[in-house]
Design an enzyme around this catalytic site. Structure first.
Site, PDB file in Angstrom:
ATOM      1  CE1 TYR A 131      -3.351  -2.679   0.155  1.00  0.00           C
ATOM      2  CE2 TYR A 131      -3.748  -2.177   2.454  1.00  0.00           C
ATOM      3  CZ  TYR A 131      -4.050  -2.898   1.321  1.00  0.00           C
ATOM      4  OH  TYR A 131      -5.049  -3.836   1.368  1.00  0.00           O
ATOM      5  CG  PHE A 136     -13.151  -2.928  -1.597  1.00  0.00           C
ATOM      6  CD1 PHE A 136     -12.232  -2.046  -1.060  1.00  0.00           C
ATOM      7  CD2 PHE A 136     -12.904  -3.458  -2.862  1.00  0.00           C
ATOM      8  CE1 PHE A 136     -11.083  -1.696  -1.754  1.00  0.00           C
ATOM      9  CE2 PHE A 136     -11.769  -3.112  -3.559  1.00  0.00           C
ATOM     10  CZ  PHE A 136     -10.844  -2.230  -3.006  1.00  0.00           C
ATOM     11  CG  LEU A 170     -18.415   1.863   3.360  1.00  0.00           C
ATOM     12  CD1 LEU A 170     -17.962   3.275   3.735  1.00  0.00           C
ATOM     13  CD2 LEU A 170     -19.812   1.589   3.917  1.00  0.00           C
ATOM     14  CB  SER A 187     -15.335   1.543  -4.468  1.00  0.00           C
ATOM     15  OG  SER A 187     -14.616   0.346  -4.632  1.00  0.00           O
ATOM     16  N   GLY A 191     -23.587   6.516   0.123  1.00  0.00           N
ATOM     17  CA  GLY A 191     -24.686   7.394  -0.273  1.00  0.00           C
ATOM     18  C   GLY A 191     -24.288   8.582  -1.118  1.00  0.00           C
TER      19      GLY A 191
END
Length: 305
Positions: A51, A199, A201, A203, A208
């Protein structure tokens, strides 16, 4: 915050995914997010050597210089950093661990995970090297990531008696990515290992901020083309329905997405990334919604429609 078990580790049910550090976030921004996470009750930080081109581990190590005893650090090895740093052969496992320890500025890694299967190395050889690291005190627990049911079974079958075994698997799972729900989760229960969904959510789609009939927010990753195939008409309609359902219960879709995962008892920690302190604080409090069986059925009807 509620704690759950990954082997001998007690981790917060919401964790912090650190893939943005060193890539989307500089050092000072990273410190702000980490401090907000710890102050919100999060004690589980998940990163990987790859990362940020190794910067994520470096930033975490520096940021935790005076707070190391407040957190559990999970990192990964095996993804390609360069031509000589990749895979899971025993010699590289030992080198990768020492490199991560140095970058993290610590004498031990709480959860050391094989980032992805290495078809060129027998899993028994990798597990043997990982067991040596546990015996040496450099690693507390070991896990894997992106493993199928068959690969989990193989890894479990070749562990020598009394040796370290995978206590967790980290794969993608969310309300919009549920392929593993019917296979890997039951296998985790059978083997007695923890599941760590990444992940959660999708991405950001389950936060929302991407709405049906509206353009993507300026500067958003998906709006710039990254992983844009997730914004299908079907998924956007599901999102609208989930937003309405969550609102009817006085919650947000983000709270629904994280709480739905946490309601699976085999899930140990929902690792969500964040680029701002306010995002990590929202993630931290999201798992407080304990969905009832009826609410789970209503969610199932929405996402299966």
């Amino acid at each position: 915050m509620e704690k759950r078990k990954i082997g001998s580790l007690e981790v917060s049910v919401v964790g912090l995914g650190c893939n943005n550090f060193g890539k989307r976030l500089g050092y000072n921004e990273t410190v702000s997010v980490i401090n907000a996470a710890i102050d919100s009750g999060i004690n589980f930080l998940d990163t990987a050597d790859v990362y940020g081109g190794t910067k994520s581990e470096e930033f975490i190590g520096e940021a935790l210089r005076d707070r190391r005893n407040e957190v559990l650090i999970a990192t990964k090895f095996g993804s390609r950093i360069d031509d000589t740093r990749k895979g899971a052969n025993p010699d590289y496992v030992r080198r990768a661990c020492d490199d991560s320890l140095k970058r993290l500025g610590t004498d031990h890694i709480d959860l050391y995970q094989l980032h992805r299967p290495d078809p060129t190395t027998p899993i028994a050889d990798t597990l043997g090297a990982l067991d040596d690291l546990v015996s040496a005190g450099k690693v507390r627990e070991i896990g894997c990531s992106n493993f199928s049911v068959e690969q989990l079974r193989e890894a479990n079958s070749v562990v020598a008696a009394g040796s370290a075994r995978f206590v967790s698997v980290q794969n993608e799972l969310s309300l919009l990515h549920r392929e593993l729900e019917k296979e890997v989760l039951p296998e985790c229960r059978r083997l007695g290992i923890a599941f760590i969904p990444y992940f959660p959510l999708s991405s950001g789609v389950l936060s929302g901020k991407y709405r049906k009939g509206k353009p993507a927010p300026p500067g958003s990753r998906i709006g710039s083309g990254w992983n844009s195939d997730i914004l299908t008409p079907q998924n956007l309609q599901i999102v609208e329905s989930l937003i309405a359902f969550a609102a009817s219960k006085r919650h947000t879709i983000l709270e629904l997405a994280i709480s739905w995962l946490a309601c699976h008892n085999v899930v140990a920690s929902v690792i969500a990334g964040a680029t701002k302190p306010e995002q990590v604080r929202a993630n931290a409090k999201a798992a407080s919604w304990k969905l009832s069986d009826d609410e789970m059925r209503q969610v199932e009807a929405i996402v299966s429609a």
